[in-house]
Design a protein around this motif. Structure first.
Motif, mmCIF file in Angstrom:
data_model
loop_
_atom_site.group_PDB
_atom_site.id
_atom_site.type_symbol
_atom_site.label_atom_id
_atom_site.label_comp_id
_atom_site.label_asym_id
_atom_site.label_seq_id
_atom_site.Cartn_x
_atom_site.Cartn_y
_atom_site.Cartn_z
ATOM 1 N N SER A 166 35.933 -56.119 47.481
ATOM 2 C CA SER A 166 36.287 -56.711 46.195
ATOM 3 C C SER A 166 37.184 -55.724 45.437
ATOM 4 C CB SER A 166 35.042 -57.017 45.380
ATOM 5 O OG SER A 166 34.330 -55.862 45.106
ATOM 6 N N GLN A 167 37.874 -56.272 44.430
ATOM 7 C CA GLN A 167 38.784 -55.423 43.666
ATOM 8 C C GLN A 167 38.001 -54.386 42.876
ATOM 9 O OE1 GLN A 167 38.377 -58.691 42.851
ATOM 10 N NE2 GLN A 167 40.243 -59.823 43.212
ATOM 11 N N LYS A 168 38.599 -53.214 42.766
ATOM 12 C CA LYS A 168 37.970 -52.158 41.994
ATOM 13 C C LYS A 168 39.025 -51.515 41.120
ATOM 14 C CE LYS A 168 35.001 -48.093 42.430
ATOM 15 N NZ LYS A 168 34.332 -47.159 43.374
ATOM 16 N N ILE A 169 38.707 -51.341 39.842
ATOM 17 C CA ILE A 169 39.618 -50.701 38.899
ATOM 18 C C ILE A 169 38.911 -49.497 38.314
ATOM 19 C CG2 ILE A 169 41.019 -50.985 36.827
ATOM 20 C CD1 ILE A 169 40.753 -54.014 37.255
ATOM 21 N N GLU A 170 39.582 -48.365 38.316
ATOM 22 C CA GLU A 170 38.990 -47.155 37.770
ATOM 23 C C GLU A 170 39.833 -46.629 36.622
ATOM 24 O OE1 GLU A 170 36.670 -45.322 41.697
ATOM 25 O OE2 GLU A 170 38.420 -44.300 40.855
ATOM 26 N N GLN A 171 39.184 -46.443 35.492
ATOM 27 C CA GLN A 171 39.807 -45.761 34.358
ATOM 28 C C GLN A 171 38.928 -44.551 34.047
ATOM 29 O OE1 GLN A 171 40.582 -49.723 31.867
ATOM 30 N NE2 GLN A 171 41.803 -47.989 31.144
ATOM 31 N N ASN A 172 39.550 -43.542 33.387
ATOM 32 C CA ASN A 172 38.792 -42.341 33.035
ATOM 33 C C ASN A 172 37.493 -42.748 32.350
ATOM 34 O OD1 ASN A 172 41.767 -42.248 32.566
ATOM 35 N ND2 ASN A 172 41.375 -40.061 32.779
ATOM 36 N N ASN A 175 42.007 -52.477 46.704
ATOM 37 C CA ASN A 175 41.749 -53.824 47.230
ATOM 38 C C ASN A 175 42.380 -54.922 46.399
ATOM 39 O OD1 ASN A 175 40.141 -52.708 49.275
ATOM 40 N ND2 ASN A 175 38.343 -52.732 47.962
ATOM 41 N N TYR A 176 43.564 -54.648 45.889
ATOM 42 C CA TYR A 176 44.249 -55.660 45.083
ATOM 43 C C TYR A 176 45.724 -55.343 45.034
ATOM 44 C CZ TYR A 176 44.407 -59.307 41.486
ATOM 45 O OH TYR A 176 44.631 -60.463 40.794
ATOM 46 N N SER A 177 46.533 -56.360 44.946
ATOM 47 C CA SER A 177 47.980 -56.203 44.791
ATOM 48 C C SER A 177 48.407 -57.030 43.589
ATOM 49 C CB SER A 177 48.718 -56.675 46.056
ATOM 50 O OG SER A 177 48.402 -55.869 47.155
ATOM 51 N N PRO A 178 48.272 -56.469 42.396
ATOM 52 C CA PRO A 178 48.585 -57.250 41.203
ATOM 53 C C PRO A 178 50.078 -57.524 41.070
ATOM 54 C CG PRO A 178 48.162 -54.972 40.615
ATOM 55 C CD PRO A 178 47.853 -55.110 42.080
ATOM 56 N N ALA A 179 50.389 -58.685 40.579
ATOM 57 C CA ALA A 179 51.786 -59.036 40.315
ATOM 58 C C ALA A 179 52.270 -58.340 39.039
ATOM 59 C CB ALA A 179 51.933 -60.539 40.179
ATOM 60 N N THR A 201 52.652 -48.079 45.217
ATOM 61 C CA THR A 201 52.297 -47.337 46.430
ATOM 62 C C THR A 201 51.019 -46.543 46.196
ATOM 63 O OG1 THR A 201 54.620 -47.179 47.067
ATOM 64 C CG2 THR A 201 53.088 -45.624 48.094
ATOM 65 N N LEU A 202 50.968 -45.845 45.076
ATOM 66 C CA LEU A 202 49.769 -45.087 44.711
ATOM 67 C C LEU A 202 48.665 -45.985 44.161
ATOM 68 C CD1 LEU A 202 51.264 -41.948 42.910
ATOM 69 C CD2 LEU A 202 50.326 -42.089 45.224
ATOM 70 N N LYS A 203 49.007 -47.229 43.831
ATOM 71 C CA LYS A 203 48.064 -48.164 43.195
ATOM 72 C C LYS A 203 47.535 -47.545 41.903
ATOM 73 C CE LYS A 203 46.610 -50.633 47.372
ATOM 74 N NZ LYS A 203 47.274 -51.906 46.979
ATOM 75 N N GLN A 204 48.510 -47.203 41.061
ATOM 76 C CA GLN A 204 48.161 -46.504 39.837
ATOM 77 C C GLN A 204 49.122 -46.863 38.703
ATOM 78 O OE1 GLN A 204 49.125 -42.104 39.216
ATOM 79 N NE2 GLN A 204 46.904 -42.004 39.417
ATOM 80 N N LYS A 263 45.513 -64.856 35.261
ATOM 81 C CA LYS A 263 44.171 -64.362 35.527
ATOM 82 C C LYS A 263 44.183 -62.847 35.459
ATOM 83 C CE LYS A 263 40.222 -64.691 38.568
ATOM 84 N NZ LYS A 263 39.540 -65.532 39.555
ATOM 85 N N LEU A 264 43.353 -62.273 34.618
ATOM 86 C CA LEU A 264 43.285 -60.831 34.433
ATOM 87 C C LEU A 264 41.941 -60.286 34.889
ATOM 88 C CD1 LEU A 264 44.843 -60.363 30.878
ATOM 89 C CD2 LEU A 264 45.943 -59.998 33.085
ATOM 90 N N ILE A 265 41.995 -59.116 35.528
ATOM 91 C CA ILE A 265 40.791 -58.369 35.872
ATOM 92 C C ILE A 265 40.862 -57.059 35.107
ATOM 93 C CG2 ILE A 265 39.434 -57.316 37.706
ATOM 94 C CD1 ILE A 265 40.838 -59.262 39.637
ATOM 95 N N PHE A 266 39.872 -56.829 34.240
ATOM 96 C CA PHE A 266 39.904 -55.679 33.338
ATOM 97 C C PHE A 266 39.169 -54.480 33.915
ATOM 98 C CE2 PHE A 266 41.733 -57.070 29.329
ATOM 99 C CZ PHE A 266 41.719 -58.450 29.468
ATOM 100 N N GLY A 267 39.690 -53.299 33.607
ATOM 101 C CA GLY A 267 38.955 -52.080 33.851
ATOM 102 C C GLY A 267 37.957 -51.847 32.731
ATOM 103 N N ALA A 268 37.150 -50.799 32.884
ATOM 104 C CA ALA A 268 36.105 -50.513 31.898
ATOM 105 C C ALA A 268 36.650 -49.882 30.626
ATOM 106 C CB ALA A 268 35.044 -49.613 32.513
ATOM 107 N N GLY A 269 37.883 -49.372 30.703
ATOM 108 C CA GLY A 269 38.484 -48.786 29.522
ATOM 109 C C GLY A 269 38.270 -47.290 29.412
#
Lengths: 115, 111
Positions: B1-7, B27-31, B69-72, B98-104
């Motif tokens: 599943s998609q994973k988003i990491e913020q500090n 695990n994601y390729s956002p447009a 490339t770095l997914k960042q 459709k948006l998938i949010f990080g924790a902030g």
């Protein structure tokens, strides 16, 4: 222009009680979103409406959550019965629905505490 | 599943310095990717959008970069002010709005 309006702003209930949240999107916005935001987390989509139709409700816990958007304007999100783990902020957002990559406009949210 | 990491920890900086916030994903390729600001007791407010074919976007004191490339994505606030103190959310965009949010990341700018 008025933004997204939500009510109530705060709600405290005991577990097993029902609760409902109301959202009025920006005028002319066809797409409406309900999100849940747990403490220290980002918003998580519960359901998305295009006019009256729920087009994405895959994350909505359907055993206890329900939503409706009659006439394609206002929307209500209901929880019955509420559980302790439902304590969170429930956010409503809207977009025009006429383009991709749109800015989502959020309401102030309803903060729910289940005791 | 998609994973988003913020500090996950708060970022504390002195007024006038540049704040740099990081958003990494897997695990994601956002447009496209959006950044939002959220103040306590309020809903998120949109700041910037950057598309997958764009490297950098600027708006006044804000700058966002997007490296697929770095997914960042990096979000910069130059000449930071105490009024910039808030939580900043990155959101990955795909499909139709459709948006998938990080924790902030919580930013605190000290005078």
């Amino acid at each position: 222009e008025a933004g997204v309006v939500q009510s109530p702003r705060y709600k405290i209930i005991e577990k097993k009680q029902p609760v409902a949240f109301w959202c009025n999107p920006i005028s002319g916005h066809n797409t409406l979103y309900w999100y849940r935001q747990n403490l220290g987390q980002g918003p998580e989509l519960l359901i998305r409406y295009e006019n009256e139709e729920a087009v994405d409700d895959s994350q909505l816990p359907k055993d206890r959550f329900s939503a409706e958007r009659l006439k394609g304007v206002d929307s209500t999100l209901k929880i019955q019965p509420a559980e302790l783990g439902d304590s969170a902020v429930y956010l409503c957002a809207s977009t025009t629905g006429r383009a991709k990559e749109e800015t989502q406009y959020f309401g102030p949210g309803t903060r729910l505490l289940v005791l | 599943s998609q994973k988003i990491e913020q500090n996950s920890e708060a970022l504390n900086i002195q007024e006038g310095k540049t704040a740099t916030l990081t958003c990494n994903y897997t695990n994601y390729s956002p447009a496209y990717l959006q950044w939002y600001r959220q103040d306590p007791g309020r809903g998120p407010v949109f700041l910037l959008l950057i598309r997958e074919n764009e490297k950098e976007k600027r708006k006044e004191r804000l700058k966002v970069t997007f490296d697929t490339t770095l997914k960042q994505s990096l979000f910069h606030i130059t000449a930071s002010q105490p009024a910039d103190s808030a939580t900043y959310l990155c959101a990955l965009g795909g499909g139709y709005n459709k948006l998938i949010f990080g924790a902030g990341t919580r930013l605190a700018v000290h005078p």
